[in-house]
Design an enzyme around this catalytic site. Structure first.
Site, PDB file in Angstrom:
ATOM      1  N   ARG A 104      13.458  43.792  38.188  1.00  0.00           N
ATOM      2  CA  ARG A 104      14.636  42.954  38.666  1.00  0.00           C
ATOM      3  C   ARG A 104      15.193  43.954  39.806  1.00  0.00           C
ATOM      4  NH1 ARG A 104      14.222  42.127  33.006  1.00  0.00           N
ATOM      5  NH2 ARG A 104      15.062  44.345  32.818  1.00  0.00           N
ATOM      6  N   GLU A 148      12.563  56.500  24.683  1.00  0.00           N
ATOM      7  CA  GLU A 148      13.024  56.610  23.137  1.00  0.00           C
ATOM      8  C   GLU A 148      11.668  57.001  22.254  1.00  0.00           C
ATOM      9  OE1 GLU A 148      16.078  54.742  19.908  1.00  0.00           O
ATOM     10  OE2 GLU A 148      15.506  53.562  21.558  1.00  0.00           O
TER      11      GLU A 148
HETATM   12  P1  5GP Z   1      17.766  52.569  31.181  1.00  0.00           P
HETATM   13  O1  5GP Z   1      16.509  53.403  31.707  1.00  0.00           O
HETATM   14  O2  5GP Z   1      18.758  52.878  32.145  1.00  0.00           O
HETATM   15  O3  5GP Z   1      17.959  52.870  29.783  1.00  0.00           O
HETATM   16  O4  5GP Z   1      17.512  50.973  31.278  1.00  0.00           O
HETATM   17  C1  5GP Z   1      17.668  50.421  32.414  1.00  0.00           C
HETATM   18  C2  5GP Z   1      16.393  49.690  33.043  1.00  0.00           C
HETATM   19  O5  5GP Z   1      16.079  48.911  31.957  1.00  0.00           O
HETATM   20  C3  5GP Z   1      16.642  49.033  34.080  1.00  0.00           C
HETATM   21  O6  5GP Z   1      15.417  48.821  35.064  1.00  0.00           O
HETATM   22  C4  5GP Z   1      16.896  47.540  33.520  1.00  0.00           C
HETATM   23  O7  5GP Z   1      16.334  46.584  34.311  1.00  0.00           O
HETATM   24  C5  5GP Z   1      16.531  47.580  32.251  1.00  0.00           C
HETATM   25  N1  5GP Z   1      17.182  47.031  31.074  1.00  0.00           N
HETATM   26  C6  5GP Z   1      17.703  47.731  29.989  1.00  0.00           C
HETATM   27  N2  5GP Z   1      18.613  47.096  29.407  1.00  0.00           N
HETATM   28  C7  5GP Z   1      18.837  46.008  30.144  1.00  0.00           C
HETATM   29  C8  5GP Z   1      19.829  44.773  29.825  1.00  0.00           C
HETATM   30  O8  5GP Z   1      20.411  44.543  28.802  1.00  0.00           O
HETATM   31  N3  5GP Z   1      19.601  43.628  30.822  1.00  0.00           N
HETATM   32  C9  5GP Z   1      18.920  43.969  32.098  1.00  0.00           C
HETATM   33  N4  5GP Z   1      19.030  43.045  33.009  1.00  0.00           N
HETATM   34  N5  5GP Z   1      18.143  45.018  32.275  1.00  0.00           N
HETATM   35  C10 5GP Z   1      18.057  45.930  31.443  1.00  0.00           C
END
Ligand code: 5GP
Length: 171
Positions: free
Chosen positions: A58, A95
């Protein structure tokens, strides 16, 4: 503009117990998406950037549109095995298990000023890995911009010392 009105939450996606913030209605809106790109472009502290880098998948939507708006190139940071030719890879812990991201060799010159974008900041693991990878190839990352940030999952803490910004925040 209230970009939040275009964001919807989807319970139990991609698995049970997860509340997913879906930004596709924002990206799909003829009113919201151009305004989103314009808002980010206008908020940048400098226009002298070499590239926008975006995180699969995205981050490509926001990043490529923003690069086009700024009149500069877009560089993708992809999951392992997707980019042809010589790449630099970086593995990071999830995780459960680990993931590997990659960037093409030579896509970003040493010292090039880069803006990193992704759609959403949660735990910060993905963004930290992307920032580490960009630093390894010698990029000068100006800042990282997220469309949305989930507060309380430790993302900001994990990215402490890095300049980050989010347009929308959720508790
Ligand atoms: P993080 O590594 O910060 O835990 O997760 C962020 C990454 O996972 C981003 O690349 C994002 O696109 C995706 N992601 C995790 N949770 C969500 C969510 O609730 N909505 C969206 N659109 N992307 C998420």
């Amino acid at each position: 503009m209230d970009f939040g009105k275009y964001v919807r939450t989807v319970p139990d996606f991609p698995k049970k117990g997860i509340l997913f913030y879906d930004l596709m209605p924002l990206f799909g809106s003829s009113e919201g998406f151009p305004r989103l790109i314009e808002t980010i472009a206008e908020s940048l502290p400098t226009k002298t950037l070499a590239h926008v880098a975006g995180i699969e998948a995205r981050g490509f939507i926001v990043g490529a549109a923003l690069a086009n708006r700024l009149g500069i190139g877009f560089v993708p940071i992809r999951k392992k095995g997707k980019l042809p030719g010589a790449v630099r890879e970086l593995s990071y812990a999830l995780e459960y298990g680990q993931d590997t991201i990659a960037i093409q060799d030579g896509a970003i010159g040493k010292g090039a000023r880069v803006l990193l974008v992704d759609d959403l900041l949660a735990t910060g693991g993905t963004a930290k890995a992307a920032l580490d990878l960009l630093e390894q190839v010698g990029a000068d990352v100006l800042e990282t911009v997220f469309v949305a940030e989930l507060i309380g999952l430790g993302g900001r803490e994990r990215l402490a010392g890095r300049k980050i910004r989010s347009l929308l925040t959720y508790h």
